[in-house]
Motif scaffolding. Structure first.
Motif, PDB file in Angstrom:
ATOM      1  N   UNK A  49      -0.692   3.403  -8.566  1.00  0.00           N
ATOM      2  CA  UNK A  49       0.851   3.086  -8.422  1.00  0.00           C
ATOM      3  C   UNK A  49       1.263   1.793  -9.052  1.00  0.00           C
ATOM      4  N   UNK A  50       0.321   1.032  -9.488  1.00  0.00           N
ATOM      5  CA  UNK A  50       0.484  -0.210  -9.641  1.00  0.00           C
ATOM      6  C   UNK A  50       1.702  -0.534 -10.935  1.00  0.00           C
ATOM      7  N   UNK A  51       1.851   0.404 -11.765  1.00  0.00           N
ATOM      8  CA  UNK A  51       2.900   0.069 -13.092  1.00  0.00           C
ATOM      9  C   UNK A  51       4.136   1.256 -12.596  1.00  0.00           C
ATOM     10  N   UNK A  52       4.144   1.680 -11.562  1.00  0.00           N
ATOM     11  CA  UNK A  52       5.139   2.675 -11.083  1.00  0.00           C
ATOM     12  C   UNK A  52       6.281   2.133 -11.269  1.00  0.00           C
ATOM     13  N   UNK A  53       7.566   2.925 -11.823  1.00  0.00           N
ATOM     14  CA  UNK A  53       8.951   2.412 -11.866  1.00  0.00           C
ATOM     15  C   UNK A  53       9.497   2.811 -10.586  1.00  0.00           C
ATOM     16  N   UNK A  54      10.526   2.298 -10.042  1.00  0.00           N
ATOM     17  CA  UNK A  54      11.056   2.472  -8.908  1.00  0.00           C
ATOM     18  C   UNK A  54      11.448   4.062  -8.245  1.00  0.00           C
ATOM     19  N   UNK A  86       9.253   8.969  -5.581  1.00  0.00           N
ATOM     20  CA  UNK A  86       8.609  10.192  -5.361  1.00  0.00           C
ATOM     21  C   UNK A  86       7.144  10.196  -4.977  1.00  0.00           C
ATOM     22  N   UNK A  87       6.505   9.233  -5.287  1.00  0.00           N
ATOM     23  CA  UNK A  87       5.084   9.010  -4.719  1.00  0.00           C
ATOM     24  C   UNK A  87       5.267   8.716  -3.313  1.00  0.00           C
ATOM     25  N   UNK A  88       6.316   8.021  -2.461  1.00  0.00           N
ATOM     26  CA  UNK A  88       6.502   7.823  -1.145  1.00  0.00           C
ATOM     27  C   UNK A  88       6.787   9.465  -0.504  1.00  0.00           C
ATOM     28  N   UNK A  89       7.671  10.081  -1.545  1.00  0.00           N
ATOM     29  CA  UNK A  89       7.791  11.484  -0.776  1.00  0.00           C
ATOM     30  C   UNK A  89       6.537  12.108  -0.579  1.00  0.00           C
ATOM     31  N   UNK A  90       5.605  12.122  -1.502  1.00  0.00           N
ATOM     32  CA  UNK A  90       4.558  13.149  -1.459  1.00  0.00           C
ATOM     33  C   UNK A  90       3.286  12.563  -0.855  1.00  0.00           C
ATOM     34  N   UNK A  91       2.973  11.474  -0.907  1.00  0.00           N
ATOM     35  CA  UNK A  91       1.654  10.791  -0.410  1.00  0.00           C
ATOM     36  C   UNK A  91       1.601   9.676   0.875  1.00  0.00           C
ATOM     37  N   UNK A  92       2.633   9.165   1.242  1.00  0.00           N
ATOM     38  CA  UNK A  92       2.570   8.065   2.064  1.00  0.00           C
ATOM     39  C   UNK A  92       3.521   8.408   3.565  1.00  0.00           C
ATOM     40  N   UNK A 112       0.895  -1.375  -0.014  1.00  0.00           N
ATOM     41  CA  UNK A 112      -0.150   0.016   0.117  1.00  0.00           C
ATOM     42  C   UNK A 112       0.969   1.342  -0.021  1.00  0.00           C
ATOM     43  N   UNK A 113       2.033   1.211   0.630  1.00  0.00           N
ATOM     44  CA  UNK A 113       2.808   2.622   0.661  1.00  0.00           C
ATOM     45  C   UNK A 113       3.836   2.490  -0.418  1.00  0.00           C
ATOM     46  N   UNK A 114       3.737   1.738  -1.426  1.00  0.00           N
ATOM     47  CA  UNK A 114       4.751   1.792  -2.415  1.00  0.00           C
ATOM     48  C   UNK A 114       6.156   1.411  -2.173  1.00  0.00           C
TER      49      UNK A 114
END
Ligand code: ATP
Ligand code: MG
Lengths: 228, 369
Positions: A75-80, A85-91, A57-59
């Motif tokens: 975020x299913x197909x997100x690259x590393x 960057x997703x974790x920086x912003x949303x989790x 869930x947290x990527x």
């Protein structure tokens, strides 16, 4: 329903670890939605897949199958690097063991999130002071982790998880290192922070008492979710 | 990056040992470099000082002044070669000199040159029987106005003044007019005496042509000379190439040792930080940022070690008695050593890159014990 949008939406998520010749199914077709400012307890025995669910869930872990949407971002197909960057912003994460940076003060441990991510400077300092105040740590803000009690460290970790104003905060057994009374205090703090900051939260626990602080409980056994 | 700097400031104790080792390596590196520079300097000064393009030796001399002979007829041929602008005769005799006030066995090693074209930093030849003395002879007690006695014949030479960086094969230069040199040579080395007008070699200034082509033209015209550029003549001096290659090998090994120290130290540090890196990655730190922090720390440690090392070598340079070892501390050598160390540090860090990249942010969650 619309005024409480979905913060986390996991659909049919499977995670299979391959160890040697055998497959370990850590998560089996798990489907879970959590709304903003909703707090879900995730209860289950050791090895049932709780940490695996939080990691996905947290990527920080990719699923074998399934779809994960957090705060509208699929975020299913997100690259590393997209996940970074997703974790920086949303989790936000609060780890099973308290993992503060040992050579940074309480306040700097919160600010590190900003330095690694958005670098808003003054706004981040303001937010850190606000959080430290909420967490009752204002007079400890200049202490190093080694100069804090276990409960205080856990509170700093909670502050750090909330620094980036996340859509979703994941607490992996936040009270396992604390005694009953401190554990209760920390859960109350988590409850009030989640409500006031309007984020979604999953709290992993073995402990049935903790579920009292949550809006609902979800049980997990052998990687399968079932409503309590 | 800020995190890396903060760690250096807050936990200096972790980095002290590595910095100390690197400082010792920096001192070694700079000291070795200084020795090499000192040796080369005292070997080649007289030739380097030649304000000319070419040096003409006789073809059987293997570029040695002592074995070379150029007679006036050959010189006349050289002067006619197109592109040759000015020609000066030069010769040398290496002798032990008795210095007033020193013990009878305490000889100063001198190389007495007779010259026509003035080298860099050396004035026109002084009066007969006098010579300009190299600064290094001050360490042997030589003073201006003093008369020293050269060789077995005790030929008197009076010091007219001092010049710098004109040593020859480790011996302090003395610079006199050709007749004075020829007389001292004849009395102390009768077998090597030279007639009037005969020199050991010629220095040639070239104009309007390339020195290399003029050198070829000179040798073709005389048929009995070997003409080298000044730079080639310097590397032909006995010992120069051997000294350079030996020292450069030792310096190379020392740099490799520095690289290994850095690589091991930061590899250990990275292993120790695996959990921390996992947490930071979970919080959104990029591998690039974490690795850059590592490199910044390594560069700062080596920069500190280099600065302290340079300071120590300067102190050592002050402390060692003048004339005892040929240490020559040049800023360029200190800077070059520091640059080599910093490069070694960066390469050393690269060995930890894979480990930093491979830290799994998922390792941060669920590590209950
Ligand atoms: N990296 C891995 N490689 C292989 N198997 C793994 C890995 N991580 C977890 N597992 C397995 O997946 C299953 C679920 O593990 P998980 O850590 O999610 O359990 P958990 O519910 O968090 O347990 P605990 O309460 O003990 O923390 C377990 O059977 C575990 O052995
Ligand atoms: Mg777990």
């Amino acid at each position: 329903m619309n005024d409480r949008p979905i913060a986390l939406d996991m659909r049919d998520v499977r995670k299979v670890y391959r160890v040697g010749d055998s497959d370990i199914v850590a998560l089996d077709h798990a489907t879970l939605s959590v709304e903003r400012s909703e707090m879900v307890a995730l209860v289950g025995p050791s090895g049932s897949g709780k940490t695996t669910l939080c990691s996905i869930a947290g990527g920080i872990l990719s699923p074998t199958e399934g779809r994960i949407v957090v705060g509208g971002e699929d975020i299913t197909g997100h690259s590393e690097s997209q996940l970074t960057s997703f974790r920086q912003r949303k989790v936000g994460f609060v780890f099973q063991s308290v993992n503060l940076v040992p050579f940074l003060t309480a306040r700097e441990n919160l600010l590190v999130v900003d330095e690694l991510g958005r670098r808003t400077g003054a706004a981040a300092r303001e937010r850190a002071d606000e959080l430290l105040d909420d967490l009752g740590l204002t007079d400890r803000s200049k202490n190093l982790p080694s100069q804090l009690s276990g409960g205080q460290r856990q509170r700093v970790a909670i502050g750090r998880a909330l620094m980036n104003d996340p859509e979703l905060v994941l607490f992996d057994e936040p009270t396992s290192a604390l005694d009953t009374e401190l554990g209760a205090q920390v859960m109350e703090l988590i409850r009030s922070e989640v409500t006031s900051s309007n984020t979604a939260a999953i709290v992993v626990t073995h402990d049935e008492r903790i579920t009292d602080y949550c809006d609902r409980s979800v049980n997990i056994v052998d990687g399968k979710l079932q409503a309590a | 990056m800020r995190l890396a700097l903060r760690e250096l400031v807050r936990r200096p104790a972790r980095f002290v040992t590595a910095t100390l080792i690197l400082t010792v390596i920096a001192i070694l590196l700079m000291f070795l470099g200084g020795l090499l520079d000192g040796l080369i300097r005292s070997t080649t000064g007289a030739v380097r000082a030649q304000d000319a393009d070419l040096i003409v030796y006789s073809d059987t001399s293997q570029a040695s002044f002592l074995r070379s002979r150029i007679d006036p007829a050959t010189r006349a041929v050289v002067e006619e070669v197109p592109g040759v602008f000015e020609v000066g005769g030069i010769g040398v005799v290496q002798l032990g000199a008795r210095v007033p006030g020193n013990g009878p066995r305490d000889l100063a090693n001198v190389a007495l040159f007779g010259y026509e074209l003035t080298p860099d930093g050396v004035p026109d030849p002084p009066a007969p029987g006098t010579a300009w003395a190299d600064e290094v002879l001050r360490d042997d007690g030589v003073e201006e106005g003093q008369t020293i006695a050269l060789g077995p014949a005790r030929s008197p030479i009076t010091v007219a003044g001092f010049v710098e960086d004109t040593s020859y094969l480790g011996q302090g230069g003395l610079w006199a007019e050709p007749a004075t040199w020829r007389a001292v040579l004849a009395r102390n080395r009768p077998d090597a005496r030279l007639g009037p007008g005969v020199f050991q070699a010629l220095v040639v200034r070239v104009e309007g042509a390339s020195p290399g082509e003029v050198a070829g033209a000179i040798d073709a015209a005389t048929g009995s000379t070997e003409t080298l550029t000044v730079d080639a003549a310097i590397s032909e001096l006995p010992g120069v190439e051997e000294q350079q290659s030996t020292f450069n090998q030792i310096i190379g090994v020392t740099v490799v040792v520095a690289l290994v120290v850095i690589a091991l130290f930061f590899a250990l540090l990275t292993v120790e930080r695996t959990a921390l890196y996992g947490v930071l990655k979970a919080l959104g730190a990029r591998s690039r940022t974490l690795f850059l922090g590592l490199v910044v720390q390594a560069v700062i440690l080596t920069a500190i070690a280099s600065a302290v090392g340079a300071g120590m070598v300067l102190v050592i340079d002050r402390l060692i008695p003048p004339g005892s070892i040929p240490l020559y501390v040049a800023p360029s050598r200190l800077v070059l050593s520091a640059v080599l160390l910093v490069l070694a540090a960066i390469v050393g860090c690269a060995f930890s890159l894979r480990r930093v990249l491979r830290v799994d942010p998922a390792s941060a969650l669920g590590s209950s014990s």
